[in-house]
Motif scaffolding. Structure first.
Motif, mmCIF file in Angstrom:
data_model
loop_
_atom_site.group_PDB
_atom_site.id
_atom_site.type_symbol
_atom_site.label_atom_id
_atom_site.label_comp_id
_atom_site.label_asym_id
_atom_site.label_seq_id
_atom_site.Cartn_x
_atom_site.Cartn_y
_atom_site.Cartn_z
ATOM 1 N N ASN A 93 0.808 -1.221 0.000
ATOM 2 C CA ASN A 93 0.000 0.000 0.000
ATOM 3 C C ASN A 93 0.842 1.273 0.000
ATOM 4 N N THR A 94 2.142 1.169 0.272
ATOM 5 C CA THR A 94 2.982 2.359 0.289
ATOM 6 C C THR A 94 3.402 2.802 -1.113
ATOM 7 N N GLU A 95 3.307 1.920 -2.087
ATOM 8 C CA GLU A 95 3.697 2.250 -3.453
ATOM 9 C C GLU A 95 2.525 2.868 -4.213
ATOM 10 N N PRO A 96 2.757 4.011 -4.917
ATOM 11 C CA PRO A 96 1.665 4.616 -5.693
ATOM 12 C C PRO A 96 1.299 3.769 -6.903
ATOM 13 N N VAL A 97 0.032 3.719 -7.205
ATOM 14 C CA VAL A 97 -0.456 2.956 -8.355
ATOM 15 C C VAL A 97 -1.040 3.950 -9.362
ATOM 16 N N TRP A 98 -0.360 4.101 -10.492
ATOM 17 C CA TRP A 98 -0.792 5.033 -11.529
ATOM 18 C C TRP A 98 -1.668 4.304 -12.547
ATOM 19 N N GLU A 99 -2.739 4.955 -12.960
ATOM 20 C CA GLU A 99 -3.618 4.409 -13.984
ATOM 21 C C GLU A 99 -3.558 5.310 -15.222
ATOM 22 N N THR A 100 -3.437 4.700 -16.397
ATOM 23 C CA THR A 100 -3.420 5.469 -17.644
ATOM 24 C C THR A 100 -4.845 5.858 -18.003
ATOM 25 N N ILE A 101 -5.086 7.146 -18.091
ATOM 26 C CA ILE A 101 -6.431 7.629 -18.421
ATOM 27 C C ILE A 101 -6.499 8.204 -19.840
ATOM 28 N N THR A 156 -3.729 21.127 -28.349
ATOM 29 C CA THR A 156 -4.480 20.959 -27.101
ATOM 30 C C THR A 156 -5.182 19.609 -27.075
ATOM 31 N N SER A 157 -5.130 18.953 -25.952
ATOM 32 C CA SER A 157 -5.751 17.633 -25.823
ATOM 33 C C SER A 157 -7.254 17.749 -25.625
ATOM 34 N N ASP A 158 -7.917 16.611 -25.714
ATOM 35 C CA ASP A 158 -9.324 16.567 -25.341
ATOM 36 C C ASP A 158 -9.415 16.537 -23.812
ATOM 37 N N LEU A 159 -10.628 16.398 -23.267
ATOM 38 C CA LEU A 159 -10.825 16.450 -21.820
ATOM 39 C C LEU A 159 -10.708 15.053 -21.204
ATOM 40 N N PHE A 160 -10.132 15.017 -19.999
ATOM 41 C CA PHE A 160 -9.991 13.765 -19.256
ATOM 42 C C PHE A 160 -10.681 13.905 -17.908
ATOM 43 N N ASN A 161 -11.492 12.914 -17.561
ATOM 44 C CA ASN A 161 -12.215 12.934 -16.290
ATOM 45 C C ASN A 161 -11.283 12.482 -15.160
ATOM 46 N N HIS A 189 0.980 23.505 -20.551
ATOM 47 C CA HIS A 189 -0.081 24.187 -19.803
ATOM 48 C C HIS A 189 -1.156 23.164 -19.448
ATOM 49 N N ILE A 190 -1.903 23.457 -18.391
ATOM 50 C CA ILE A 190 -2.972 22.553 -17.978
ATOM 51 C C ILE A 190 -4.205 23.355 -17.584
ATOM 52 N N SER A 191 -5.361 22.803 -17.937
ATOM 53 C CA SER A 191 -6.637 23.395 -17.526
ATOM 54 C C SER A 191 -7.317 22.434 -16.555
ATOM 55 N N LYS A 192 -7.769 22.974 -15.434
ATOM 56 C CA LYS A 192 -8.456 22.169 -14.431
ATOM 57 C C LYS A 192 -9.932 22.534 -14.321
ATOM 58 N N ASP A 193 -10.395 23.360 -15.261
ATOM 59 C CA ASP A 193 -11.812 23.773 -15.217
ATOM 60 C C ASP A 193 -12.545 23.430 -16.514
ATOM 61 N N GLY A 194 -12.165 22.296 -17.101
ATOM 62 C CA GLY A 194 -12.875 21.847 -18.296
ATOM 63 C C GLY A 194 -12.449 22.535 -19.570
ATOM 64 N N GLY A 195 -11.258 23.166 -19.593
ATOM 65 C CA GLY A 195 -10.769 23.801 -20.800
ATOM 66 C C GLY A 195 -11.027 25.287 -20.918
ATOM 67 N N SER A 196 -11.586 25.898 -19.900
ATOM 68 C CA SER A 196 -11.876 27.336 -19.961
ATOM 69 C C SER A 196 -10.614 28.178 -19.770
ATOM 70 N N ASN A 197 -9.762 27.752 -18.865
ATOM 71 C CA ASN A 197 -8.543 28.505 -18.577
ATOM 72 C C ASN A 197 -7.356 27.545 -18.473
ATOM 73 N N THR A 234 -12.636 18.269 -12.016
ATOM 74 C CA THR A 234 -13.509 17.239 -12.578
ATOM 75 C C THR A 234 -12.998 16.784 -13.933
ATOM 76 N N GLU A 235 -12.703 17.746 -14.821
ATOM 77 C CA GLU A 235 -12.152 17.449 -16.134
ATOM 78 C C GLU A 235 -10.924 18.317 -16.384
ATOM 79 N N VAL A 236 -9.872 17.696 -16.912
ATOM 80 C CA VAL A 236 -8.646 18.439 -17.185
ATOM 81 C C VAL A 236 -8.267 18.286 -18.654
ATOM 82 N N SER A 237 -7.439 19.236 -19.117
ATOM 83 C CA SER A 237 -6.921 19.205 -20.483
ATOM 84 C C SER A 237 -5.494 19.745 -20.445
#
Length: 261
Positions: A93-101, A156-161, A189-197, A234-237
């Protein structure tokens, strides 16, 4: 005839009968019976019975039974059982588990090898998908190219949940070409508000200016940006932006992976 018959009959009969009958019978019976019986019976019985019965029995029974039984049973049983059971179960449980989204190699997903943005967006002339020429792709047959420093020098990428995740990681391969001037660089750059900023997350440059990663011109190398906090998103790009001096100053990007945990 009268004298000899009377004398021998009475004399010898009376004397032998009285003496042997009473005297020999009483002394042998009273003496051996009383003294030997009382003395051997009481003393030998009391002395041997008391000493061997109590002392040997208590000493041998208490010592071997109490000490060896309690010590070996509790010591070895508790120690091996508690230690291996609790400690190893916590280790994984101490090792991080990354998932490809998300992943984009800029080829169609049908396996045809044709190039495609796969729902990523390029806004114009200074960004496009290219086929493999002059070793400008990292794998497969396609990559994306951004150049110059215009308003269209980005992809720019599409959105990821990321609702179920707290941290984001971006892994990709890139090849700068003629990006040698001190002012030339490219950004993530990264957007954390669904691609608005969009906000600057990391910079790669030729001279390693403050906060940037130094790149080597004209070869493919790996870029990794991790520990991007997306706890409240919620969604990032993501977006790659080129800052070159001319159209000849380019960055090729391929095999972009988005991982989260």
């Amino acid at each position: 005839t009268g004298s000899p018959m009377v004398s021998p009959t009475k004399g010898p009969t009376a004397m032998p009968s009285a003496s042997p009958t009473e005297s020999p019978t009483k002394p042998p019976t009273a003496s051996p019976t009383g003294t030997p019986t009382a003395s051997p019976t009481d003393k030998p019985t009391t002395s041997p019975s008391g000493s061997p019965s109590h002392a040997p029995t208590v000493a041998h029974s208490a010592a071997p039974t109490g000490s060896p039984t309690v010590s070996p049973t509790k010591g070895p049983t508790n120690s091996p059982t508690d230690s291996p059971t609790d400690v190893p179960s916590l280790a994984p449980n101490t090792e991080p588990v990354w998932e490809t989204i998300g992943f984009n190699g800029f080829e169609k997903e049908d396996g045809s090898g044709e190039c495609d943005l796969n729902d990523w967006v390029d806004p114009g002339a200074d960004a496009k998908v290219i086929e493999n020429r002059w070793n400008n792709v990292h794998s497969g047959n396609c990559a994306v190219r951004i150049q110059d420093d215009s308003r269209t020098s980005m992809v720019t990428s599409d959105l990821f949940n990321v609702t179920d995740y707290d941290t984001l990681k971006v892994i990709f391969w890139y090849k700068p070409k003629r990006m040698t001037a001190s002012t030339e660089e490219f950004h993530l750059h990264i957007s954390k508000d669904g691609g608005s900023n969009y906000a600057l997350e990391h910079t790669w440059s030729s001279d390693g200016k403050l906060g940037s990663t130094v790149f080597t011109d004209n070869i493919y190398q790996q870029g990794i940006v991790d520990d991007i906090d997306v706890t409240n998103a919620t969604e990032v790009s993501i977006r790659f932006v080129c800052n070159g001096d001319t159209n000849s100053d380019r960055v090729f990007i391929d095999d972009v992976a988005m991982e989260a945990m």
